[in-house]
Motif scaffolding. Structure first.
Motif, PDB file in Angstrom:
ATOM      1  N   ALA A 300      23.320  81.006  85.988  1.00  8.21           N
ATOM      2  CA  ALA A 300      24.172  80.107  86.771  1.00  8.21           C
ATOM      3  C   ALA A 300      25.648  80.316  86.440  1.00  8.21           C
ATOM      4  CB  ALA A 300      23.770  78.659  86.522  1.00  8.21           C
ATOM      5  N   VAL A 301      25.941  80.619  85.170  1.00 10.21           N
ATOM      6  CA  VAL A 301      27.320  80.911  84.774  1.00 10.21           C
ATOM      7  C   VAL A 301      27.785  82.197  85.449  1.00 10.21           C
ATOM      8  CG1 VAL A 301      28.846  81.508  82.849  1.00 10.21           C
ATOM      9  CG2 VAL A 301      27.156  79.686  82.565  1.00 10.21           C
ATOM     10  N   GLU A 302      26.938  83.240  85.402  1.00  6.74           N
ATOM     11  CA  GLU A 302      27.300  84.525  86.009  1.00  6.74           C
ATOM     12  C   GLU A 302      27.467  84.400  87.525  1.00  6.74           C
ATOM     13  OE1 GLU A 302      24.166  87.054  84.696  1.00  6.74           O
ATOM     14  OE2 GLU A 302      24.811  86.998  82.589  1.00  6.74           O
ATOM     15  N   ALA A 303      26.731  83.486  88.134  1.00  5.30           N
ATOM     16  CA  ALA A 303      26.817  83.296  89.585  1.00  5.30           C
ATOM     17  C   ALA A 303      27.964  82.367  89.974  1.00  5.30           C
ATOM     18  CB  ALA A 303      25.501  82.732  90.108  1.00  5.30           C
ATOM     19  N   ILE A 306      27.979  77.411  87.362  1.00  4.25           N
ATOM     20  CA  ILE A 306      28.409  76.630  86.185  1.00  4.25           C
ATOM     21  C   ILE A 306      29.715  77.243  85.698  1.00  4.25           C
ATOM     22  CG2 ILE A 306      27.925  76.106  83.745  1.00  4.25           C
ATOM     23  CD1 ILE A 306      25.011  75.811  84.440  1.00  4.25           C
ATOM     24  N   SER A 307      30.696  76.402  85.426  1.00  4.23           N
ATOM     25  CA  SER A 307      32.011  76.883  85.004  1.00  4.23           C
ATOM     26  C   SER A 307      31.919  77.666  83.694  1.00  4.23           C
ATOM     27  CB  SER A 307      32.945  75.682  84.823  1.00  4.23           C
ATOM     28  OG  SER A 307      34.007  75.978  83.943  1.00  4.23           O
ATOM     29  N   TYR A 308      32.576  78.834  83.676  1.00  4.37           N
ATOM     30  CA  TYR A 308      32.624  79.610  82.439  1.00  4.37           C
ATOM     31  C   TYR A 308      33.380  78.850  81.344  1.00  4.37           C
ATOM     32  CZ  TYR A 308      33.462  83.173  78.972  1.00  4.37           C
ATOM     33  OH  TYR A 308      33.505  83.843  77.772  1.00  4.37           O
ATOM     34  N   ASP A 309      34.411  78.074  81.726  1.00  4.38           N
ATOM     35  CA  ASP A 309      35.160  77.302  80.736  1.00  4.38           C
ATOM     36  C   ASP A 309      34.267  76.266  80.060  1.00  4.38           C
ATOM     37  OD1 ASP A 309      37.727  78.479  81.015  1.00  4.38           O
ATOM     38  OD2 ASP A 309      38.022  77.393  82.889  1.00  4.38           O
ATOM     39  N   ARG A 310      33.423  75.598  80.845  1.00  6.93           N
ATOM     40  CA  ARG A 310      32.495  74.623  80.263  1.00  6.93           C
ATOM     41  C   ARG A 310      31.472  75.338  79.373  1.00  6.93           C
ATOM     42  NH1 ARG A 310      31.880  69.191  80.078  1.00  6.93           N
ATOM     43  NH2 ARG A 310      29.900  69.097  81.183  1.00  6.93           N
TER      44      ARG A 310
END
Length: 325
Positions: A300-303, A306-310
Motif C-alpha cells: 500500500a505504501v509503494e502504491a 499509505i503515505s510514505y511519511d507516515r
C-alpha cells in the motif's frame, strides 16, 4: 467541621493544585496527603489536570458544600486523599534518558493537536507520536492547523499534501487562524460541552488560539525565536480554562519531545488506522511491515495508498531507543 467531596483538578503548579467541582467553575486550592501512588503507574505526577479526586476540607460549622470555595484558601487548603480511576489519559516518556513518564492530562473528551505547516515548521514524526498516543489511550483526536493566514497561499502544495496524508489516514483536519479568526467559530463549536486538550510543540499558537476562542481568558502568549524559528515556552503549568461559550480546555506547555509509553513494538502498527485497515491482508501474522514478503502495508505504501511519511514515522517508532525527539 470536615467536608468530604469529589472535584476535578483544573491546575497543577508543582506541589499545589486547584480543584473545581465540574461542571461548576468554583476553584479552590488543595495539596496532596502524603504520597499518592497509582497502581502500576511509573508517572512522575500521580495527580494530573483532569483527574477526579476525593478531598477533605475543614470549614466552619453549617457551611454547605456549594459554599466550599469561599472558605478554602491558600492558608486553609483542601487535602487530596485519593484519585478516582481514569477514563483515559495522555502520557509521554521523558525526553532524557530516564525511564520516567508524565501524565499530560486525564479524563478527556477529545484532544486537539495544534500544528503549523510553517512558523514553526511542522515535524511529522512528532505529530504521529502524539496521534498514536491518543489512539492507544482512547482519546478522540482532531488536528488543528493554526496560522493558515501566513502560509495558505505560499505553502499551498504542502497544505494540500498534509490534508491528503492525514485525512487519508482517517483524521479530521481543521484550518484556523487565531489572528484573522478564520475557522475559530468551528473550533469553538467543537469544544462546546467537552473537556478538550490543546497540545503541540512550542510556538504553534495554542495560547493565542485559546484567547481567540474566549477573549476573556488571559493565557500567556509568546513569540517565535528568530534563531531556529522555534517557539519559546510560554505556558509553564498545566491548566484548565472554562470557556464562556461552554466547555473546558486543558492548555499544556509546548512540547519539544514525545516518547511513547507502555507500547510494545509489535503493537505500534495497530494504532496507525490506515495500516490497520490493510494489515489483515498480510501473508504472515504477525507482520512487522518491514521485511516480510507479501506485506499488504508495504504494498500500500509503494502504491501510494499509505503515505510514505507516515510509514517512515512508524519505522522510526520501531527503532527509537533512549532519547526521544
Amino acid at each position: 467541621m470536615i467536608i468530604k467531596g469529589q472535584a476535578t483538578v483544573v491546575k497543577h503548579t508543582g506541589s499545589h493544585y486547584l480543584l473545581s467541582r465540574l461542571p461548576e467553575w468554583d476553584m479552590f486550592p488543595a495539596v496532596l496527603r502524603g504520597k499518592i501512588r497509582l497502581k502500576g503507574s511509573t508517572a512522575t505526577n500521580p495527580v494530573a489536570v483532569g483527574d477526579v479526586v476525593n478531598f477533605e476540607a475543614e470549614v466552619p460549622e453549617g457551611v454547605a458544600e456549594q459554599e466550599l470555595a469561599a472558605y478554602v484558601t491558600s492558608e486553609n487548603t483542601a487535602v487530596i486523599t485519593s484519585v478516582e480511576p481514569r477514563r483515559n489519559y495522555i502520557i509521554r516518556k521523558s525526553t532524557n534518558l530516564s525511564r520516567q513518564s508524565h501524565i499530560i492530562a486525564a479524563n478527556l473528551d477529545r484532544a486537539f493537536i495544534i500544528a503549523t505547516i510553517d512558523y514553526p515548521e511542522i515535524k511529522l514524526p512528532f505529530l504521529d507520536r502524539l496521534l498514536v498516543t491518543c489512539e492507544v489511550y482512547n482519546v478522540p483526536v482532531t488536528i488543528v492547523l493554526n496560522k493558515v493566514d501566513l502560509y495558505r497561499e505560499s505553502h499551498k502544495e504542502m497544505l494540500e499534501a498534509f490534508h491528503e496524508i492525514y485525512e487519508g489516514a482517517g483524521y479530521t483536519v481543521l484550518e484556523v487562524s487565531a489572528l484573522t479568526g478564520d475557522g475559530v467559530e468551528e473550533l469553538r463549536e467543537a469544544c462546546r460541552g467537552h473537556v478538550s486538550l490543546f497540545s503541540g510543540v512550542s510556538g504553534v499558537g495554542k495560547s493565542s488560539l485559546i484567547k481567540a476562542l474566549d477573549p476573556s481568558l488571559e493565557p500567556k502568549v509568546g513569540e517565535i525565536s528568530d534563531v531556529h524559528l522555534q517557539g519559546k515556552h510560554t505556558t509553564t503549568f498545566y491548566e484548565m480554562y472554562s470557556l464562556t461559550s461552554g466547555g473546558f480546555i486543558v492548555d499544556t506547555p509546548g512540547l519539544r519531545g514525545f516518547g511513547l509509553v507502555d507500547l510494545k513494538k509489535e503493537e505500534i502498527a495497530l494504532y496507525f488506522p490506515e495500516m490497520l485497515k490493510v494489515a489483515q491482508d498480510c501473508r504472515f501474522t504477525p507482520c512487522t511491515h518491514t521485511h516480510e514478503p507479501g506485506c499488504a502495508v508495504k504494498e500500500a505504501v509503494e502504491a501510494g495508498e499509505i503515505s510514505y511519511d507516515r510509514y517512515s514515522s512508524y519505522l522510526g517508532m520501531l527503532d527509537e531507543e533512549g532519547k526521544y525527539r
